[in-house]
Design a protein around this motif. Structure first.
Motif, mmCIF file in Angstrom:
data_model
loop_
_atom_site.group_PDB
_atom_site.id
_atom_site.type_symbol
_atom_site.label_atom_id
_atom_site.label_comp_id
_atom_site.label_asym_id
_atom_site.label_seq_id
_atom_site.Cartn_x
_atom_site.Cartn_y
_atom_site.Cartn_z
ATOM 1 N N GLY A 65 -50.717 -47.643 -50.532
ATOM 2 C CA GLY A 65 -51.799 -46.921 -51.187
ATOM 3 C C GLY A 65 -52.577 -46.034 -50.235
ATOM 4 N N PRO A 66 -53.370 -45.108 -50.779
ATOM 5 C CA PRO A 66 -54.102 -44.144 -49.960
ATOM 6 C C PRO A 66 -55.256 -44.800 -49.189
ATOM 7 C CG PRO A 66 -54.752 -43.933 -52.249
ATOM 8 C CD PRO A 66 -53.616 -44.907 -52.222
ATOM 9 N N VAL A 67 -55.351 -44.466 -47.910
ATOM 10 C CA VAL A 67 -56.443 -44.942 -47.055
ATOM 11 C C VAL A 67 -56.889 -43.793 -46.175
ATOM 12 C CG1 VAL A 67 -57.212 -46.657 -45.373
ATOM 13 C CG2 VAL A 67 -55.388 -47.244 -46.992
ATOM 14 N N ALA A 68 -58.165 -43.431 -46.209
ATOM 15 C CA ALA A 68 -58.683 -42.399 -45.315
ATOM 16 C C ALA A 68 -58.754 -42.955 -43.897
ATOM 17 C CB ALA A 68 -60.070 -41.949 -45.767
ATOM 18 N N PRO A 69 -58.701 -42.114 -42.865
ATOM 19 C CA PRO A 69 -58.860 -42.610 -41.502
ATOM 20 C C PRO A 69 -60.144 -43.433 -41.369
ATOM 21 C CG PRO A 69 -58.146 -40.330 -41.469
ATOM 22 C CD PRO A 69 -58.455 -40.667 -42.895
ATOM 23 N N THR A 136 -44.207 -54.130 -65.317
ATOM 24 C CA THR A 136 -42.997 -53.605 -64.685
ATOM 25 C C THR A 136 -43.197 -52.114 -64.484
ATOM 26 O OG1 THR A 136 -41.609 -55.261 -65.746
ATOM 27 C CG2 THR A 136 -40.506 -53.259 -64.955
ATOM 28 N N HIS A 137 -42.830 -51.624 -63.307
ATOM 29 C CA HIS A 137 -42.986 -50.193 -63.061
ATOM 30 C C HIS A 137 -41.656 -49.552 -62.708
ATOM 31 C CE1 HIS A 137 -43.130 -49.832 -58.457
ATOM 32 N NE2 HIS A 137 -43.051 -51.120 -58.650
ATOM 33 N N THR A 138 -41.577 -48.250 -62.939
ATOM 34 C CA THR A 138 -40.342 -47.489 -62.748
ATOM 35 C C THR A 138 -40.248 -47.065 -61.288
ATOM 36 O OG1 THR A 138 -40.578 -46.659 -65.013
ATOM 37 C CG2 THR A 138 -39.009 -45.506 -63.573
ATOM 38 N N LYS A 139 -39.376 -47.716 -60.523
ATOM 39 C CA LYS A 139 -39.310 -47.449 -59.079
ATOM 40 C C LYS A 139 -38.972 -45.996 -58.779
ATOM 41 C CE LYS A 139 -39.705 -49.736 -56.063
ATOM 42 N NZ LYS A 139 -40.890 -50.080 -55.243
ATOM 43 N N SER A 140 -38.136 -45.384 -59.588
ATOM 44 C CA SER A 140 -37.738 -43.993 -59.318
ATOM 45 C C SER A 140 -38.911 -43.031 -59.470
ATOM 46 C CB SER A 140 -36.606 -43.578 -60.264
ATOM 47 O OG SER A 140 -37.019 -43.650 -61.626
ATOM 48 N N ALA A 141 -39.962 -43.457 -60.180
ATOM 49 C CA ALA A 141 -41.121 -42.589 -60.387
ATOM 50 C C ALA A 141 -42.233 -42.856 -59.383
ATOM 51 C CB ALA A 141 -41.661 -42.781 -61.807
ATOM 52 N N GLU A 142 -42.069 -43.870 -58.543
ATOM 53 C CA GLU A 142 -43.117 -44.241 -57.590
ATOM 54 C C GLU A 142 -43.190 -43.218 -56.457
ATOM 55 O OE1 GLU A 142 -44.631 -48.370 -55.480
ATOM 56 O OE2 GLU A 142 -42.479 -47.934 -55.481
ATOM 57 N N VAL A 143 -44.405 -42.810 -56.119
ATOM 58 C CA VAL A 143 -44.626 -41.811 -55.069
ATOM 59 C C VAL A 143 -45.726 -42.314 -54.142
ATOM 60 C CG1 VAL A 143 -45.395 -39.456 -54.538
ATOM 61 C CG2 VAL A 143 -43.954 -39.882 -56.552
ATOM 62 N N ALA A 144 -45.498 -42.239 -52.841
ATOM 63 C CA ALA A 144 -46.544 -42.531 -51.858
ATOM 64 C C ALA A 144 -46.527 -41.446 -50.801
ATOM 65 C CB ALA A 144 -46.329 -43.903 -51.215
ATOM 66 N N GLN A 145 -47.642 -40.781 -50.665
ATOM 67 C CA GLN A 145 -47.817 -39.743 -49.658
ATOM 68 C C GLN A 145 -49.146 -39.979 -48.968
ATOM 69 O OE1 GLN A 145 -47.639 -36.162 -51.986
ATOM 70 N NE2 GLN A 145 -45.425 -36.252 -52.271
ATOM 71 N N ALA A 146 -49.355 -39.310 -47.839
ATOM 72 C CA ALA A 146 -50.625 -39.470 -47.144
ATOM 73 C C ALA A 146 -51.761 -39.099 -48.098
ATOM 74 C CB ALA A 146 -50.661 -38.592 -45.900
ATOM 75 N N GLY A 147 -52.595 -40.074 -48.445
ATOM 76 C CA GLY A 147 -53.733 -39.822 -49.318
ATOM 77 C C GLY A 147 -53.454 -39.859 -50.793
ATOM 78 N N TYR A 148 -52.250 -40.273 -51.216
ATOM 79 C CA TYR A 148 -51.909 -40.233 -52.646
ATOM 80 C C TYR A 148 -50.876 -41.299 -52.974
ATOM 81 C CZ TYR A 148 -49.937 -38.417 -57.041
ATOM 82 O OH TYR A 148 -49.490 -38.270 -58.328
ATOM 83 N N TYR A 149 -51.048 -41.932 -54.142
ATOM 84 C CA TYR A 149 -50.079 -42.911 -54.631
ATOM 85 C C TYR A 149 -49.944 -42.758 -56.136
ATOM 86 C CZ TYR A 149 -47.792 -47.218 -56.003
ATOM 87 O OH TYR A 149 -46.903 -48.113 -56.549
ATOM 88 N N LYS A 150 -48.713 -42.917 -56.642
ATOM 89 C CA LYS A 150 -48.472 -42.844 -58.079
ATOM 90 C C LYS A 150 -47.472 -43.906 -58.502
ATOM 91 C CE LYS A 150 -45.573 -39.951 -60.025
ATOM 92 N NZ LYS A 150 -44.910 -38.718 -60.544
ATOM 93 N N ALA A 151 -47.728 -44.523 -59.643
ATOM 94 C CA ALA A 151 -46.782 -45.452 -60.256
ATOM 95 C C ALA A 151 -46.781 -45.229 -61.755
ATOM 96 C CB ALA A 151 -47.158 -46.897 -59.938
ATOM 97 N N VAL A 152 -45.660 -45.563 -62.400
ATOM 98 C CA VAL A 152 -45.533 -45.465 -63.858
ATOM 99 C C VAL A 152 -45.235 -46.863 -64.389
ATOM 100 C CG1 VAL A 152 -44.225 -44.487 -65.768
ATOM 101 C CG2 VAL A 152 -44.771 -43.066 -63.778
#
Length: 589
Positions: A65-69, A136-152
């Protein structure tokens, strides 16, 4: 940084200074390198192949998940078999999205104040039955980037959860299905080290309370974490639970196994936002942190790779401008500033329209409102519609938004063919101001070239070999889904026809025959014609082919206006086989 709040759902049914002479100078441009694109927050979130991994943990015991410095809030998903980090990549279920985590520890810790979006009614109390609500979440739709997270969350109608954070606050955006029972569950008692006392108070569109955390690595010490959260609109109903008892309509509770829920009607606006601040001092300080770091409802920091802005510098028209320096063209000039916007204080609905120059495949829109240009966020467009048209006369509404407070809004749609796009502003601001202010209106989804206007359009035919080889298969955009991914006919007079939905300027056809789908090339359509019509009754032949053996045939024509296209097959194969097999008919305009 993610700026728009997402609805929280009630659970239920992550050497001292050196001398200047010893410190090498860094290139001035180093700070400008876009290095965050290379960050992978999933590193360390699953079992390690190291000889001595973190004891009891998954890999490096990290969370995605997103965490600021140096951030105090670490908003991240918690999964069932993670220990002690709260998250394991190989898990396919999410129990909640909690506000505190600690990367790299080898023992259970944190996971304070869990939030879970769900749909439906609450049955048994989530207090002692929290894990029964996990999704239950869709693994193919999961996104984690610096400062951003998405799940379906597939369990709950593919509800989409997006997160971002600042140092002491976070924003969640929830995109629900159309429902009247979209809920946000807030667990104020559960953590990675056990259930302790907590509290929640619901007051309109805000919630607040405290939680007793602690037990780090088996310690007996505890602490208080306080929270204050705000939604972008009031719930239609709410309630609390304590132990095994659910109290609908209750606005506050406290104790062990406590929590609360808020219900939202997403039948007209599927998006719910929530922003939350935390403090280890008091609820008042949590609210002060929220006010200081999240002053407005803002869009998420994650910017999708949208491609080329099809509307950039294209001809624009609109309702009367506030003044001569704020014409419609300013909303399509690619400049974001107070001095470069379209403004209109015309009476009634205010319209802004752009001509893309030709039919394009359109799949999303971005609207940049007053706040993003540096003006007060109270002037962000409150309610609006986005429409598209192939001819500038017949319009279809693609997006409807109400209750907006965000400075930037992103609107993905199912891809459509359009030349004209229009923004209808019905509520120009959210503070009563009567002027519409649009800094930029962007349209995405095309490549600038010809568009397949037959894609997913209604199709008919003389007959089908089998029920799963109907005429729609020839316009579904696919040729690789097996030998039934086609239209097939054994009729005496074989024809296939599509309605393009409106008059378009047809320039060429592409026909994909049996060989294109992996079948025998001798079954490629040998003799056929292509016709066009404006009314579906009077037909003009524009292509005649005899003796074809190719898997794919392309047919450029003198451009002609048509709404209907028809494929007539007189010799279906180069053998005695009598079945026509067409994997795709593409019509370009």
């Amino acid at each position: 940084m993610f700026r728009r709040p997402v609805p929280i759902v009630v659970l239920c049914g992550h050497l001292a200074a050196m001398t200047a002479a010893m410190t090498p100078a860094l290139p001035a441009q180093a700070a400008l390198l876009p290095l965050t694109q290379h960050v992978n927050p999933f590193i360390g979130t699953d079992d390690s192949n190291a000889p001595n991994p973190v004891p009891g943990g998954a890999g490096g015991s990290t969370v995605p998940g997103p965490v600021a410095p140096f951030g105090m809030i670490q908003w991240s998903p918690d999964t069932p078999t993670a220990s002690p980090s709260g998250y394991r990549f190989s898990d396919t279920q999410i129990q909640e999205f909690s506000l505190t985590h600690f990367n790299g520890a080898g023992c259970a810790n944190n996971e304070d104040i869990g939030i879970l979006p769900i749909i439906g009614n609450i049955g048994a109390s989530p207090g002692p039955n929290w894990t029964s609500c996990q999704a239950t979440h869709t693994k193919s739709a999961e996104v984690a980037q610096a400062g951003y997270y998405k799940a379906v969350l597939s369990t709950y109608g593919n509800t989409q959860v997006e997160l971002t954070t600042t140092k002491r606050t976070g924003i969640m955006r929830l995109t629900y299905p159309n429902t009247t029972t979209a809920k946000v569950l807030v667990n104020t008692s559960r953590s990675a080290t056990g259930n302790r006392s907590g509290s929640i108070t619901v007051n309109g569109a805000t919630i607040s309370g405290s939680f007793t955390g602690g037990g780090f690595c088996g310690s007996s010490k505890t602490y208080q974490v306080h929270y204050h959260a705000q939604f972008d609109g009031p719930p239609t109903s709410f309630g609390t639970w304590l132990g095994s008892t659910v109290n609908a309509g209750s606005a506050n509770t406290s104790g062990v196994n406590s929590g609360g829920y808020l219900n939202f009607d997403t039948s007209t606006n599927r998006v719910v936002h929530m922003k939350v601040g935390i403090s280890f001092v008091s609820v008042a300080n949590a609210q002060a942190n929220l006010n200081a770091e999240q002053q407005a409802w803002m869009p998420p920091g994650h910017a999708p790779a949208l491609g080329t802005n099809l509307a950039l510098n294209k001809p624009a028209t609109g309702s009367a401008s506030c003044n001569a320096t704020e014409p419609p063209a300013k909303a399509f000039d690619g400049v974001l500033s107070v001095a470069s916007k379209w403004c209109s204080n015309a009476a009634g609905t205010k319209t802004l329209q752009v001509d893309l120059g030709s039919l394009q495949n359109v799949s999303s829109f971005v609207v940049k409102h007053a706040g993003l240009g540096g003006e007060t966020t109270g002037w962000n467009t409150g309610a609006f519609n986005i429409l598209s048209s192939a001819d500038g006369a017949t319009w279809t509404t693609r997006v409807t938004v109400s209750g907006n407070r965000s400075s930037r809004t992103y609107h993905p749609i199912a891809a459509v063919s359009a030349r004209y796009v229009r923004l209808d502003v019905t509520t120009p601001a959210n503070n009563g101001n009567g002027a519409a202010r649009i800094d930029e209106f962007e349209v995405y989804g095309g490549t600038g070239g010809p568009v397949n206007v037959a894609l997913n359009k209604p199709a008919t035919a003389d007959s089908s070999c089998n029920p799963d080889e109907g005429p729609a298969k020839a316009v579904n955009g696919s040729v690789t889904a097996g030998t039934t991914d086609k239209w097939c006919s054994l009729g005496a007079t074989k024809f296939w026809q599509a309605d393009l939905g409106g008059t378009v300027n047809v320039k060429s056809f592409t026909v994909r025959h049996a060989g294109a789908g992996g079948e025998m090339t001798t079954w490629n359509t040998r003799d056929f014609t292509l016709q066009v019509s404006g009314d579906g009754t009077n037909w003009t032949t524009v292509v005649t082919v005899a003796g074809n053996t190719a898997n794919v045939t392309e047919h450029a024509i003198t451009p002609v206006n048509a709404r209907y296209v028809r494929l007539n097959i007189t010799a279906p194969t180069s053998t005695t086989n009598n079945a026509a097999r067409i994997y795709e008919v593409e019509v370009y305009a």
